[in-house]
Scaffold this motif. Structure first.
Motif, PDB file in Angstrom:
ATOM      1  N   ARG A 248      36.177  45.575  15.215  1.00 25.00           N
ATOM      2  CA  ARG A 248      36.953  44.688  16.091  1.00 25.00           C
ATOM      3  C   ARG A 248      36.424  44.689  17.524  1.00 25.00           C
ATOM      4  O   ARG A 248      36.486  43.681  18.222  1.00 25.00           O
ATOM      5  CB  ARG A 248      38.432  45.100  16.083  1.00 25.00           C
ATOM      6  N   CYS A 250      33.156  45.727  18.562  1.00 20.81           N
ATOM      7  CA  CYS A 250      31.707  45.646  18.815  1.00 20.81           C
ATOM      8  C   CYS A 250      30.955  44.621  17.982  1.00 20.81           C
ATOM      9  O   CYS A 250      29.737  44.470  18.147  1.00 20.81           O
ATOM     10  CB  CYS A 250      31.073  47.029  18.586  1.00 20.81           C
ATOM     11  N   LYS A 252      30.489  40.681  16.984  1.00 20.45           N
ATOM     12  CA  LYS A 252      30.815  39.329  17.430  1.00 20.45           C
ATOM     13  C   LYS A 252      30.053  38.304  16.589  1.00 20.45           C
ATOM     14  O   LYS A 252      28.941  38.570  16.122  1.00 20.45           O
ATOM     15  CB  LYS A 252      30.444  39.142  18.905  1.00 20.45           C
ATOM     16  N   LYS A 253      30.647  37.135  16.449  1.00 15.56           N
ATOM     17  CA  LYS A 253      29.979  36.068  15.720  1.00 15.56           C
ATOM     18  C   LYS A 253      28.886  35.443  16.585  1.00 15.56           C
ATOM     19  O   LYS A 253      29.023  35.320  17.810  1.00 15.56           O
ATOM     20  CB  LYS A 253      30.982  34.983  15.314  1.00 15.56           C
ATOM     21  N   GLU A 254      27.802  35.059  15.928  1.00 18.41           N
ATOM     22  CA  GLU A 254      26.721  34.302  16.551  1.00 18.41           C
ATOM     23  C   GLU A 254      26.525  33.033  15.748  1.00 18.41           C
ATOM     24  O   GLU A 254      27.003  32.935  14.605  1.00 18.41           O
ATOM     25  CB  GLU A 254      25.426  35.119  16.562  1.00 18.41           C
ATOM     26  N   LEU A 258      25.866  37.506  12.792  1.00 23.14           N
ATOM     27  CA  LEU A 258      26.715  38.451  13.517  1.00 23.14           C
ATOM     28  C   LEU A 258      25.865  39.310  14.447  1.00 23.14           C
ATOM     29  O   LEU A 258      24.715  39.620  14.144  1.00 23.14           O
ATOM     30  CB  LEU A 258      27.476  39.351  12.540  1.00 23.14           C
ATOM     31  N   TYR A 260      25.979  43.014  16.551  1.00 22.12           N
ATOM     32  CA  TYR A 260      26.660  44.311  16.597  1.00 22.12           C
ATOM     33  C   TYR A 260      26.055  45.149  17.717  1.00 22.12           C
ATOM     34  O   TYR A 260      24.850  45.390  17.738  1.00 22.12           O
ATOM     35  CB  TYR A 260      26.508  45.025  15.247  1.00 22.12           C
TER      36      TYR A 260
END
Length: 331
Positions: A248, A250, A252-254, A258, A260
């Motif tokens: 939650r 660390c 993130k969507k790209e 993803l 990290y």
């Protein structure tokens, strides 16, 4: 198997021990008159003891089912014997035939067994499913996986309460702290003779070799080893909790996948990377492959796993599907 002796053959101490253990893992159902418990009964000594104990502790509130994988000629007769014992006890019984897919027979049989049991539990309106995993099973599994250099998740023993795989159905293991010999005494005290699976004596299986080695190691406290497996299971839960927090915070969507940015210790970060692979590639990766990927990224090297490519950059590690290469045209 014989016919079950009178219910009085079970000691009050054994019944109380079972009911107390069951109450600890099934508090919402133990005193609920309408809550019925499904029992997985193969006909072996452990599951027959579970049947006897469950029937005595919850009279009129248990049902039993036997899965016939069709892998042994004797299986149908063993299921029929379980049905006869259940009839003598007044316990409803069902035989569940399944087809085992090719591949790892033991793993596929386990999946087929749980799927059939889940359908049966839902059809009968049962509140939970109980299996007869016991302390010797725990110890054998732990030692077997230690011998394979498994990580914490692999070493974690079966939990007293979980979920039937792929369902919300509670999966209970109320005899997890009983020894195999104690359950055998329950069966013999009832005048029953349990079925014996010949694979339990086949040295081709790691578990059988471990079981025989334990039988000769009288200096080893099997119950203590089983408790250690339970402690590792608790540690595994703690690592999962930390991995969820790390995810939650660390991950993130790209646009292509993803990203990290690891902050947690290696044991936690490995789980996050494994989850990223599952999310993007749809496959559960092997722990060794995840570890190699992780180590490469730590060293600043791009790496691949399955259909994914992972690259280190200033913002952490980026994970995306590998580009599909067009087939070369023949000139």
């Amino acid at each position: 198997m014989g016919s079950p002796a009178a219910e009085g053959s079970l000691s009050a101490q054994a019944c109380e021990r079972f009911r107390t253990g069951l109450a600890a893992i099934w508090p919402e159902g133990i005193d609920e008159p309408e809550a019925k418990l499904g029992l997985a009964v193969s006909g072996g000594p452990d599951s027959l003891a579970l049947l006897l104990l469950g029937h005595a502790a919850l009279p009129g509130r248990v049902e039993a089912a036997t899965v016939d994988h069709g892998l042994r000629a004797e299986a149908a007769d063993e299921a029929a014997e379980v049905a006869r014992v259940c009839a003598g006890l007044g316990v409803p019984h069902a035989t569940l035939p399944v087809v085992v897919s090719e591949g790892n027979v033991q793993a596929e049989a386990r999946l087929a067994r749980y799927a059939a049991m889940a359908d049966w539990v839902e059809e009968r309106g049962l509140a939970a499913l109980a299996t007869a995993h016991q302390a010797d099973d725990q110890a054998e599994t732990l030692l077997m996986r230690l011998n394979r250099a498994s990580g914490v998740a692999g070493l974690a023993g079966a939990r007293a309460r979980g979920r039937v795989p792929g369902t919300p159905i509670p999966l209970l293991r109320p005899v997890l702290d009983w020894r195999r010999a104690e359950l055998g005494e329950v069966v013999r005290g009832a005048g029953l003779v349990a079925a014996e699976d010949p694979s339990n004596a086949d040295d081709r299986f790691d578990r059988v070799r471990i079981r025989k080695a334990l039988a000769d190691a009288d200096w080893l406290d099997v119950a203590a080893v089983a408790r250690s497996a339970a402690h590792i299971a608790e540690a595994d839960l703690a690592l999962e909790w930390m991995a969820d927090l790390e995810w939650r915070s660390c991950v993130k969507k790209e646009p292509m996948g993803l990203r990290y940015r690891p902050q947690a210790p290696r044991a936690v970060a490995l789980r996050v990377v494994g989850r990223i692979v599952r999310e993007l590639d749809g496959e559960a990766p092997r722990g060794g492959a995840v570890a190699r990927l992780f180590d490469a990224l730590v060293e600043g090297q791009p790496a691949s796993i399955g259909n994914l490519v992972a690259r280190p950059n200033a913002g952490g590690w980026s994970f995306a599907k590998a580009p599909v290469r067009a087939a070369k045209r023949k000139g």
